[in-house]
Scaffold this motif. Structure first.
Motif, PDB file in Angstrom:
ATOM      1  N   ARG A  86      -1.687   1.440   7.983  1.00  0.00           N
ATOM      2  CA  ARG A  86      -0.582   1.194   6.926  1.00  0.00           C
ATOM      3  C   ARG A  86       0.755   1.100   7.960  1.00  0.00           C
ATOM      4  O   ARG A  86       0.885   1.215   9.199  1.00  0.00           O
TER       5      ARG A  86
ATOM      6  N   LEU B  89      -5.029   2.572   4.292  1.00  0.00           N
ATOM      7  CA  LEU B  89      -6.120   2.004   3.632  1.00  0.00           C
ATOM      8  C   LEU B  89      -7.244   2.065   4.670  1.00  0.00           C
ATOM      9  O   LEU B  89      -6.820   1.678   5.936  1.00  0.00           O
TER      10      LEU B  89
ATOM     11  N   ALA C  74       0.957  -1.053   0.093  1.00  0.00           N
ATOM     12  CA  ALA C  74       0.058   0.097   0.045  1.00  0.00           C
ATOM     13  C   ALA C  74       0.869   1.398   0.091  1.00  0.00           C
ATOM     14  O   ALA C  74       1.968   1.228   0.913  1.00  0.00           O
TER      15      ALA C  74
END
Length: 252
Positions: free
Chosen positions: A134, A90, A86
């Motif tokens: 994250r 998210l 990522a």
């Protein structure tokens, strides 16, 4: 004789077809020999055999749909795999919709992973910041990572940039003119630096004019370790006693 030839020609015209269609529809003659099997060196036949057969127009295309994560698959491992690549935090809603798992289950797994990394003393941490989850470097080892990334170079903001960023953070959305008025100097150059670093962004125009409005970004929240701008500390303890008079003078 003439009538016989005319009738034959009329029948031929009535049954005439395009060459391609005529070849497909024409039956083979009884004395037609079978096709010779292609040899190993027949490049044309080999190329035709390698081409996949085309689906008929009436055939329905195969539909491939994503399936939810099965119950026998470790949801925590799936979340680790996704968060590993990522590029931004998210949200739980996004992860829940992608994996088709209840949001409460996703939240529970994320919390379990975060506690597990902390308990094991890992060099990385899983934190909720800027509205999502994250991986981050654990604070205890940040100075070593900084040395590796910067290689001795300083990447810190100047005092002017920090002051301008603070004005945007606490007064957003705000125009450049308002920022310059608060700081008492032109801020165009500093704003360009903050925009280039992705710490501030445009967010529309001033309803009372055509000036562009600016606000802080998700990257800004990541850098200072907050989830939302509502978690910014109160300014009152750091302001001078006559700040109210200064504000009233500006409004006049």
């Amino acid at each position: 004789m003439t009538e016989h030839v005319g009738d034959s020609l009329e029948r031929d015209l009535a049954t005439w077809k395009m060459p391609g269609a005529r070849q497909e529809a024409a039956p083979l003659r009884p004395d037609t020999p079978p096709d010779e099997p292609p040899g190993e060196g027949d490049e044309y036949s080999n190329a035709l055999a390698a081409v996949p057969a085309q689906a008929e127009p009436d055939d329905e295309p195969e539909v491939t749909a994503t399936s939810p994560v099965p119950d026998d698959v470790d949801l925590g491992a799936v979340l680790e795999a996704i968060l590993m690549i990522a590029e931004e935090p998210l949200s739980e809603e996004f992860l829940s919709s992608v994996l088709e798992r209840p949001r409460s289950q996703v939240r529970e797994q994320l919390g379990r992973l975060s506690a597990e990394y902390t308990g094991d003393g890992r060099g990385f941490d899983l934190r909720r910041q800027a509205g999502g989850w994250r991986f981050y470097t654990r604070a205890d080892y940040a100075r070593y990572v900084e040395r590796f990334v910067t290689d001795g170079a300083s990447a810190r903001l100047t005092k002017a940039a920090l002051e301008t960023l603070a004005v945007v953070a606490y007064r957003q959305p705000v125009t450049r003119g308002r920022i310059s008025a608060i700081r008492g100097v032109n801020c165009d150059g500093v704003m360009r630096t903050l925009l280039a670093r992705g710490l501030v962004e445009e967010c529309g125009t001033d309803p009372d004019g055509s000036a562009t409005l600016y606000r802080t970004t998700t990257l800004f929240l990541e850098k200072i370790g907050l989830d939302t701008v509502d978690q910014l500390p109160e300014l009152a303890p750091f302001l001078p006693d006559d700040v109210t008079d200064i504000e009233e003078d500006e409004q006049r």
